[in-house]
Scaffold this motif. Sequence first.
Motif, PDB file in Angstrom:
ATOM      1  N   TYR A   1      -5.065   8.449   2.969  1.00  0.00           N
ATOM      2  CA  TYR A   1      -3.947   7.585   3.348  1.00  0.00           C
ATOM      3  C   TYR A   1      -3.527   7.865   4.778  1.00  0.00           C
ATOM      4  O   TYR A   1      -3.115   8.971   5.125  1.00  0.00           O
ATOM      5  CB  TYR A   1      -2.768   7.795   2.410  1.00  0.00           C
ATOM      6  CG  TYR A   1      -1.555   6.958   2.787  1.00  0.00           C
ATOM      7  CD1 TYR A   1      -1.667   5.582   2.951  1.00  0.00           C
ATOM      8  CD2 TYR A   1      -0.311   7.552   2.988  1.00  0.00           C
ATOM      9  CE1 TYR A   1      -0.573   4.807   3.297  1.00  0.00           C
ATOM     10  CE2 TYR A   1       0.796   6.791   3.326  1.00  0.00           C
ATOM     11  CZ  TYR A   1       0.654   5.413   3.488  1.00  0.00           C
ATOM     12  OH  TYR A   1       1.749   4.650   3.833  1.00  0.00           O
TER      13      TYR A   1
ATOM     14  N   HIS B   1      -4.394  -4.549  -2.462  1.00  0.00           N
ATOM     15  CA  HIS B   1      -4.553  -3.847  -3.739  1.00  0.00           C
ATOM     16  C   HIS B   1      -5.817  -2.990  -3.717  1.00  0.00           C
ATOM     17  O   HIS B   1      -5.796  -1.834  -4.166  1.00  0.00           O
ATOM     18  CB  HIS B   1      -4.631  -4.841  -4.894  1.00  0.00           C
ATOM     19  CG  HIS B   1      -4.728  -4.175  -6.230  1.00  0.00           C
ATOM     20  ND1 HIS B   1      -3.691  -3.467  -6.785  1.00  0.00           N
ATOM     21  CD2 HIS B   1      -5.759  -4.087  -7.128  1.00  0.00           C
ATOM     22  CE1 HIS B   1      -4.065  -2.976  -7.959  1.00  0.00           C
ATOM     23  NE2 HIS B   1      -5.311  -3.339  -8.183  1.00  0.00           N
TER      24      HIS B   1
ATOM     25  N   SER C   1       2.563   1.809  -3.340  1.00  0.00           N
ATOM     26  CA  SER C   1       1.575   2.214  -4.332  1.00  0.00           C
ATOM     27  C   SER C   1       1.226   3.692  -4.200  1.00  0.00           C
ATOM     28  O   SER C   1       1.119   4.409  -5.197  1.00  0.00           O
ATOM     29  CB  SER C   1       0.303   1.370  -4.194  1.00  0.00           C
ATOM     30  OG  SER C   1       0.568  -0.004  -4.426  1.00  0.00           O
ATOM     31  N   VAL C   2       1.058   4.147  -2.967  1.00  0.00           N
ATOM     32  CA  VAL C   2       0.735   5.550  -2.728  1.00  0.00           C
ATOM     33  C   VAL C   2       1.896   6.445  -3.156  1.00  0.00           C
ATOM     34  O   VAL C   2       1.684   7.544  -3.699  1.00  0.00           O
ATOM     35  CB  VAL C   2       0.400   5.772  -1.237  1.00  0.00           C
ATOM     36  CG1 VAL C   2       0.277   7.260  -0.914  1.00  0.00           C
ATOM     37  CG2 VAL C   2      -0.897   5.049  -0.881  1.00  0.00           C
TER      38      VAL C   2
ATOM     39  N   VAL D   1       0.833  -1.204   0.000  1.00  0.00           N
ATOM     40  CA  VAL D   1       0.000   0.000   0.000  1.00  0.00           C
ATOM     41  C   VAL D   1       0.871   1.258   0.000  1.00  0.00           C
ATOM     42  O   VAL D   1       0.636   2.192  -0.779  1.00  0.00           O
ATOM     43  CB  VAL D   1      -0.950   0.007   1.207  1.00  0.00           C
ATOM     44  CG1 VAL D   1      -1.791   1.284   1.217  1.00  0.00           C
ATOM     45  CG2 VAL D   1      -1.861  -1.223   1.188  1.00  0.00           C
ATOM     46  N   LYS D   2       1.876   1.284   0.856  1.00  0.00           N
ATOM     47  CA  LYS D   2       2.755   2.455   0.960  1.00  0.00           C
ATOM     48  C   LYS D   2       3.462   2.723  -0.370  1.00  0.00           C
ATOM     49  O   LYS D   2       3.505   3.864  -0.845  1.00  0.00           O
ATOM     50  CB  LYS D   2       3.788   2.228   2.067  1.00  0.00           C
ATOM     51  CG  LYS D   2       4.759   3.376   2.275  1.00  0.00           C
ATOM     52  CD  LYS D   2       5.680   3.086   3.458  1.00  0.00           C
ATOM     53  CE  LYS D   2       6.618   4.270   3.752  1.00  0.00           C
ATOM     54  NZ  LYS D   2       7.621   4.451   2.692  1.00  0.00           N
TER      55      LYS D   2
ATOM     56  N   ALA E   1      -5.139   0.049  -1.602  1.00  0.00           N
ATOM     57  CA  ALA E   1      -4.265   0.988  -2.316  1.00  0.00           C
ATOM     58  C   ALA E   1      -5.040   1.762  -3.375  1.00  0.00           C
ATOM     59  O   ALA E   1      -4.872   2.986  -3.515  1.00  0.00           O
ATOM     60  CB  ALA E   1      -3.101   0.232  -2.957  1.00  0.00           C
TER      61      ALA E   1
END
Length: 212
Positions: free
Chosen positions: A192, A179, A116-117, A113-114, A182
């Motif tokens: 976020y 996913h 992707s951000v 997630v991190k 994200a």
Amino acid sequence: MSVKGNSVNIKDSPEVSGKGSGAYHHGDLRAAAIAAGMKRIEDMAHPDLGLRALARELGVSATALYRHFPNKDALLDALALEALNRLGISQATAAQAASDVREGFVDVGVTYVKWSVENPALVRLIYDRVGKVDLEADDPSEMGEAFLQLRKGITALMPDNMSGEQRTIAALHAWSLVHGLAMLILDGQVEYDPDMVRKVVQSTEFGSKKSG
């Protein structure tokens, strides 16, 4: 999975024409093209890249670049795999720093997630180019490092007597969670919050201390 190291096998050649001739030898041009392509795509809202424009940036002829990437699709596939591997390397680093296997798997998900951000264009590129993913592939190297980390985590956490189908379901569950989270963040539906992300990942069956 449709994305692999490159869709065409070639023999490396030192022949490079145009400005900077002789600067690239034995595969260096391919590596340089991927590095330059990644840098350009990182800043694009809708990842796209032309071979001729990239060749100009590298100071070589388009013909030289076509020897490594016969068309734009081949270039974008290679860049998508590079992005997927960068994600996987970040996940592997996080897992190795964890105190145990379960915490490591949580960190793999949190890192997904991190990363992707922090790399929205690369995430879009990956899922624009990656086709159907075989989570039970005989050759995990074809999956890219990120999917390999997913499979490693599931293998380490699941009992040895679990069936292949159960492992696939578990992997799909874990992948879908991080996913989906994200994408919700990237699309603006969810703010976020790193602490929130970790709590969500920890609340799943494979992140919870109650599981196992």
